[in-house]
Write an enzyme that holds these catalytic residues in place. Structure first.
Site, PDB file in Angstrom:
ATOM      1  N   ARG A   1       0.100  -3.203  10.455  1.00  0.00           N
ATOM      2  CA  ARG A   1       0.477  -4.511  11.024  1.00  0.00           C
ATOM      3  C   ARG A   1       0.218  -4.556  12.521  1.00  0.00           C
ATOM      4  NH1 ARG A   1       6.250  -4.386   8.710  1.00  0.00           N
ATOM      5  NH2 ARG A   1       5.527  -2.308   8.129  1.00  0.00           N
ATOM      6  N   TRP A   2       0.465  -3.454  13.187  1.00  0.00           N
ATOM      7  CA  TRP A   2       0.242  -3.361  14.631  1.00  0.00           C
ATOM      8  C   TRP A   2      -1.240  -3.616  14.929  1.00  0.00           C
ATOM      9  CZ3 TRP A   2      -2.873  -0.299  17.688  1.00  0.00           C
ATOM     10  CH2 TRP A   2      -2.568  -0.252  19.056  1.00  0.00           C
TER      11      TRP A   2
ATOM     12  N   SER B   1      11.888   4.298   1.254  1.00  0.00           N
ATOM     13  CA  SER B   1      10.563   4.523   0.642  1.00  0.00           C
ATOM     14  C   SER B   1      10.349   5.970   0.164  1.00  0.00           C
ATOM     15  CB  SER B   1       9.448   4.128   1.622  1.00  0.00           C
ATOM     16  OG  SER B   1       9.589   2.795   2.036  1.00  0.00           O
TER      17      SER B   1
ATOM     18  N   ARG C   1      14.283   0.274   4.411  1.00  0.00           N
ATOM     19  CA  ARG C   1      14.370   1.053   3.165  1.00  0.00           C
ATOM     20  C   ARG C   1      13.884   2.460   3.489  1.00  0.00           C
ATOM     21  NH1 ARG C   1      10.493  -2.997   2.044  1.00  0.00           N
ATOM     22  NH2 ARG C   1       8.390  -2.330   2.626  1.00  0.00           N
TER      23      ARG C   1
ATOM     24  N   THR D   1       3.759  10.017  -1.564  1.00  0.00           N
ATOM     25  CA  THR D   1       3.105  10.105  -2.878  1.00  0.00           C
ATOM     26  C   THR D   1       2.613   8.724  -3.320  1.00  0.00           C
ATOM     27  OG1 THR D   1       5.378  10.049  -3.741  1.00  0.00           O
ATOM     28  CG2 THR D   1       4.261  12.166  -3.793  1.00  0.00           C
ATOM     29  N   GLU D   2       3.221   7.684  -2.781  1.00  0.00           N
ATOM     30  CA  GLU D   2       2.829   6.315  -3.139  1.00  0.00           C
ATOM     31  C   GLU D   2       1.638   5.828  -2.298  1.00  0.00           C
ATOM     32  OE1 GLU D   2       6.109   7.269  -2.595  1.00  0.00           O
ATOM     33  OE2 GLU D   2       6.362   7.410  -4.767  1.00  0.00           O
ATOM     34  N   ASN D   3       1.374   6.495  -1.185  1.00  0.00           N
ATOM     35  CA  ASN D   3       0.275   6.048  -0.317  1.00  0.00           C
ATOM     36  C   ASN D   3      -1.109   6.267  -0.932  1.00  0.00           C
ATOM     37  OD1 ASN D   3       2.067   6.921   2.719  1.00  0.00           O
ATOM     38  ND2 ASN D   3       1.801   4.893   1.804  1.00  0.00           N
ATOM     39  N   TRP D   4      -1.173   7.003  -2.065  1.00  0.00           N
ATOM     40  CA  TRP D   4      -2.464   7.131  -2.778  1.00  0.00           C
ATOM     41  C   TRP D   4      -2.914   5.792  -3.316  1.00  0.00           C
ATOM     42  CZ3 TRP D   4      -4.988  11.337  -1.695  1.00  0.00           C
ATOM     43  CH2 TRP D   4      -4.307  12.531  -1.457  1.00  0.00           C
TER      44      TRP D   4
ATOM     45  N   ASP E   1       6.250   3.901  10.570  1.00  0.00           N
ATOM     46  CA  ASP E   1       5.713   2.763   9.815  1.00  0.00           C
ATOM     47  C   ASP E   1       5.220   1.651  10.747  1.00  0.00           C
ATOM     48  OD1 ASP E   1       5.012   1.378   7.553  1.00  0.00           O
ATOM     49  OD2 ASP E   1       7.036   0.636   7.126  1.00  0.00           O
ATOM     50  N   GLY E   2       4.309   0.834  10.224  1.00  0.00           N
ATOM     51  CA  GLY E   2       3.861  -0.359  10.949  1.00  0.00           C
ATOM     52  C   GLY E   2       2.504  -0.226  11.622  1.00  0.00           C
TER      53      GLY E   2
HETATM   54  C1  IPE Z   1       2.522   3.801   8.357  1.00  0.00           C
HETATM   55  O1  IPE Z   1       1.956   2.594   8.694  1.00  0.00           O
HETATM   56  C2  IPE Z   1       1.511   4.875   8.062  1.00  0.00           C
HETATM   57  C3  IPE Z   1       1.460   5.300   6.655  1.00  0.00           C
HETATM   58  C4  IPE Z   1       2.206   4.853   5.693  1.00  0.00           C
HETATM   59  C5  IPE Z   1       0.495   6.312   6.316  1.00  0.00           C
HETATM   60  P1  IPE Z   1       1.415   1.602   7.570  1.00  0.00           P
HETATM   61  O2  IPE Z   1      -0.007   1.950   7.295  1.00  0.00           O
HETATM   62  O3  IPE Z   1       2.314   1.595   6.412  1.00  0.00           O
HETATM   63  O4  IPE Z   1       1.465   0.213   8.334  1.00  0.00           O
HETATM   64  P2  IPE Z   1       2.015  -1.165   7.732  1.00  0.00           P
HETATM   65  O5  IPE Z   1       3.393  -0.893   7.246  1.00  0.00           O
HETATM   66  O6  IPE Z   1       1.095  -1.551   6.630  1.00  0.00           O
HETATM   67  O7  IPE Z   1       1.978  -2.095   8.884  1.00  0.00           O
HETATM   68  C1  IPE Z   2       6.415   4.913   4.159  1.00  0.00           C
HETATM   69  O1  IPE Z   2       5.728   3.802   4.620  1.00  0.00           O
HETATM   70  C2  IPE Z   2       5.508   6.101   4.137  1.00  0.00           C
HETATM   71  C3  IPE Z   2       5.113   6.616   5.439  1.00  0.00           C
HETATM   72  C4  IPE Z   2       5.464   6.159   6.602  1.00  0.00           C
HETATM   73  C5  IPE Z   2       4.246   7.779   5.396  1.00  0.00           C
HETATM   74  P1  IPE Z   2       5.031   2.786   3.619  1.00  0.00           P
HETATM   75  O2  IPE Z   2       4.414   1.738   4.453  1.00  0.00           O
HETATM   76  O3  IPE Z   2       4.139   3.519   2.699  1.00  0.00           O
HETATM   77  O4  IPE Z   2       6.276   2.246   2.786  1.00  0.00           O
HETATM   78  P2  IPE Z   2       6.490   0.878   2.006  1.00  0.00           P
HETATM   79  O5  IPE Z   2       5.263   0.660   1.169  1.00  0.00           O
HETATM   80  O6  IPE Z   2       6.653  -0.202   3.037  1.00  0.00           O
HETATM   81  O7  IPE Z   2       7.728   1.096   1.225  1.00  0.00           O
HETATM   82 MG    MG Z   3       3.987   0.562   5.962  1.00  0.00          MG
END
Ligand code: IPE
Ligand code: IPE
Ligand code: MG
Length: 240
Positions: A22-23, A194, A192, A64-67, A18-19
């Site tokens: 933001r990075w 997620s 969390r 599944t929520e990333n859609w 994750d991140g």
């Molecule tokens: C994790 O990084 C990659 C995926 C969830 C696909 P994010 O894209 O969630 O990056 P932040 O959390 O918005 O910084």
């Molecule tokens: C969790 O990261 C999913 C992946 C890293 C693929 P998200 O960035 O989607 O999670 P939330 O939205 O912060 O819970």
């Molecule tokens: Mg994220």
């Protein structure tokens, strides 16, 4: 790279990568740049993990929520994933590492599905290492899916409902046959899971690090492993 020895054995490590967004934002770059750099980290972490004898690694790449994200971000994410497999498939083969997917990839772009299915097929007989990537994965969805599969097997007489227990239940999850997850690391500071592997993480150790995934180098992972080594895993029992 300096040799690192794992004092407390790990059979299976999992990451919530994750991140990335933001990075990138911090560097005044588009979020997708973060995803691109993230793929470089994946291969570095996979190589390091292998070098210290951890056989199974699970990565949360798309939930599944990333859609719910903008379409162009999703498109780029899958493009980078395709590039990743194209670039490193030969290394996975050379290292005898089986690639497997947790999640329903039928909703992914056709081209992505094709590349992933090829990678799965080319590595299906290996079992020195396992690279388990979670794509369109949701933990609750996985539990509902398992329940449906169980009901089918009960109906057809393949499974005696009285025999169903927590071990047999595992055979109906995507992670069938994989060892228990010893350690789960989530980057970026969020605390969390997620919807990540709720069944499988029931007794895992958790480490939440503030480092964002594109900065998560093997040295950062070493710090997490040192913390893991200090953990006392009791599994409900008591220690003398
Ligand atoms: C994790 O990084 C990659 C995926 C969830 C696909 P994010 O894209 O969630 O990056 P932040 O959390 O918005 O910084
Ligand atoms: C969790 O990261 C999913 C992946 C890293 C693929 P998200 O960035 O989607 O999670 P939330 O939205 O912060 O819970
Ligand atoms: Mg994220």
């Amino acid at each position: 790279m300096e040799q690192f020895t794992l004092k407390k054995p790990i059979k299976h490590i999992a990451f919530i990568m994750d991140g990335n967004g933001r990075w990138a934002k911090k560097r005044l770059m588009p979020r997708t740049y973060g995803h691109k750099v993230a793929c470089k980290r994946i291969i570095e972490i996979v190589r390091f993990v292998r070098s210290i004898g951890i056989k199974v690694v699970t990565l949360y790449a798309f939930s599944t929520e990333n859609w719910n994200r903008p379409e162009d971000e999703i498109t780029k994410l899958f493009q980078y994933l395709e590039d990743f497999f194209n670039e490193y498939i030969n290394e996975f083969i050379k290292e005898k590492c089986r690639i497997q997917v947790s999640g329903d990839i039928s909703r992914l772009p056709e081209k992505t599905q094709k590349i992933i299915n090829e990678a799965i097929d080319l590595t299906k007989d290996f079992d020195d290492y396992v690279f388990n990537i979670c794509l369109n994965y949701g933990g609750r969805q996985e539990i509902v899916r398992a329940t449906k599969l169980i009901l089918k097997d009960v109906k057809s007489g393949k499974l005696d409902i009285e025999k169903l227990d927590t071990e047999i239940y595992k055979d109906y999850l995507y992670t069938k046959g994989l060892p228990e997850i010893d350690l789960m690391v989530r980057t970026s500071g969020e605390k969390r899971i997620s919807n990540f592997l709720p069944y499988q993480l029931a007794y895992s150790e958790f480490i939440f690090t503030d480092t964002c995934w594109p900065d998560f180098t093997p040295d950062k992972l070493k710090e997490c492993l040192k913390e893991y080594e200090k953990r006392d895993r009791r599994f409900g029992a008591i220690k003398e």
